[in-house]
Design an enzyme around this catalytic site. Structure first.
Site, short mmCIF file in Angstrom:
data_model
loop_
_atom_site.label_atom_id
_atom_site.label_comp_id
_atom_site.label_asym_id
_atom_site.label_seq_id
_atom_site.Cartn_x
_atom_site.Cartn_y
_atom_site.Cartn_z
N SER A 145 0.87 -1.20 0.00
CA SER A 145 0.00 0.00 0.00
C SER A 145 0.89 1.23 0.00
O SER A 145 2.08 1.15 0.37
CB SER A 145 -0.85 -0.01 1.27
OG SER A 145 -1.37 1.28 1.55
N TYR A 158 -2.54 -1.32 10.41
CA TYR A 158 -2.47 -1.48 8.95
C TYR A 158 -1.15 -0.93 8.42
O TYR A 158 -0.43 -1.59 7.65
CB TYR A 158 -3.66 -0.74 8.32
CG TYR A 158 -3.79 -0.89 6.83
CD1 TYR A 158 -4.36 -2.03 6.27
CD2 TYR A 158 -3.33 0.11 5.96
CE1 TYR A 158 -4.49 -2.16 4.90
CE2 TYR A 158 -3.45 -0.02 4.58
CZ TYR A 158 -4.04 -1.16 4.06
OH TYR A 158 -4.16 -1.30 2.70
C1 BGC Z 1 -6.25 1.61 1.82
C2 BGC Z 1 -7.37 2.53 1.39
C3 BGC Z 1 -6.89 3.97 1.31
C4 BGC Z 1 -5.60 4.07 0.51
C5 BGC Z 1 -5.03 5.47 0.49
C6 BGC Z 1 -5.04 1.83 0.96
O1 BGC Z 1 -4.00 1.00 1.37
O2 BGC Z 1 -6.69 0.27 1.75
O3 BGC Z 1 -8.45 2.43 2.28
O4 BGC Z 1 -7.88 4.78 0.71
O5 BGC Z 1 -4.64 3.19 1.03
O6 BGC Z 1 -4.98 6.05 1.75
#
Ligand code: BGC
Length: 261
Positions: A145, A158
């Site tokens: 991410s 996360y």
């Molecule tokens: C998340 C999203 C978020 C994006 C940007 C991703 O890793 O799952 O929920 O909108 O990052 O912040």
């Protein structure tokens, strides 16, 4: 399309929806053999199987929770048993569960880490073990991410899972490069997927997030699956240990746009 992906065996975790689903369909278009892992949505997994087959690929569905070691071992073994080998492992399963950090329970922290980070480790380990034992130059793609580099309040578990994934991927890439095994991350930004549906169906929240994206729009799942196909293909034969951000520029400090600062 990438010729060399035809008949390749690709395992995709969390493939019943979102980015996993888009990647499954893309590998179907590449005429690959796709192992669709799902945890709870069997019906959706069966729909994805149909979509993969309609696109020109072969597919099976395999139930399993990636945070459980036995399930991941079974996933890789089933791929090999059903399709004869394993070429590409995509550790995609993941979720987020926001809460203020001082109120975050250990159970919530652990659940996110177990699926997002430990699950990707187990998938990588099982795939690499098979490749080392069978002298196969496979490749791992981990779904990271933008939050492997952007801190994210309310999402500390996360962000920690994705930050951990960054160094896990770099370490595995270094460790197995001599065997020709490649390990890379994809770092999506804000994408139109079920994980974000509630947020992005609200026009105000959608516009707010769009303002953080230099390219000005929320990404489409196909903009990630095309990158997954590239990374998995021979066209990326010299690419290992990187995170390829697919984020419309979100990681490039958008608040500095137009010379601000
Ligand atoms: C998340 C999203 C978020 C994006 C940007 C991703 O890793 O799952 O929920 O909108 O990052 O912040």
């Amino acid at each position: 399309m990438y010729q060399d992906l035809k008949d390749k065996v690709v395992v995709i975790t969390g493939a019943s929806k979102g980015l996993g689903r888009a990647m499954a369909v893309r590998f179907g278009q590449e005429q690959s053999k796709v192992v669709i892992n799902y945890r709870s949505k069997e019906e959706e997994a069966l729909e994805v199987k149909k979509e993969v087959e309609e696109a020109g690929g072969q597919a099976i569905i395999v139930h399993g929770d990636v945070s459980k070691e036995a399930d991941v071992i079974n996933l890789v073994q089933t791929a090999v048993k059903e399709f004869g080998t394993l070429d590409i492992m995509i550790n995609n399963a993941g979720f987020e569960n926001p809460v203020a950090s001082h109120e975050l329970s250990l159970d919530n922290w652990q659940a996110v880490i177990d699926t997002n980070l430990t699950g990707a480790f187990l998938g990588s380990r099982e795939a690499i073990k098979y490749w080392v034992e069978n002298d196969i130059k496979g490749n791992v793609i981990n779904m990271s991410s933008v939050h492997e580099m952007i801190p994210w309040p309310l999402f500390v578990h996360y962000a920690a899972s994705k930050g951990g994934m960054k160094l896990m991927t770099e370490t595995l890439a270094l460790e197995y490069a001599p065997k020709g095994i490649r390990v890379n991350n994809i770092g999506p930004g804000a994408m139109d997927t079920p994980i974000n549906a509630e947020k992005f169906n609200d026009p105000e929240q959608r516009a707010d997030v769009e303002s953080m994206i230099p390219m000005g729009y929320i990404g489409k799942p196909e903009e990630v699956s095309s990158v997954a196909a590239f990374l998995a293909s021979e066209q990326a034969s010299y690419v290992t240990g990187v995170t390829l951000f697919v984020d419309g520029g979100m990681t490039k400090y958008p608040s500095f746009q137009a010379g601000r600062g």
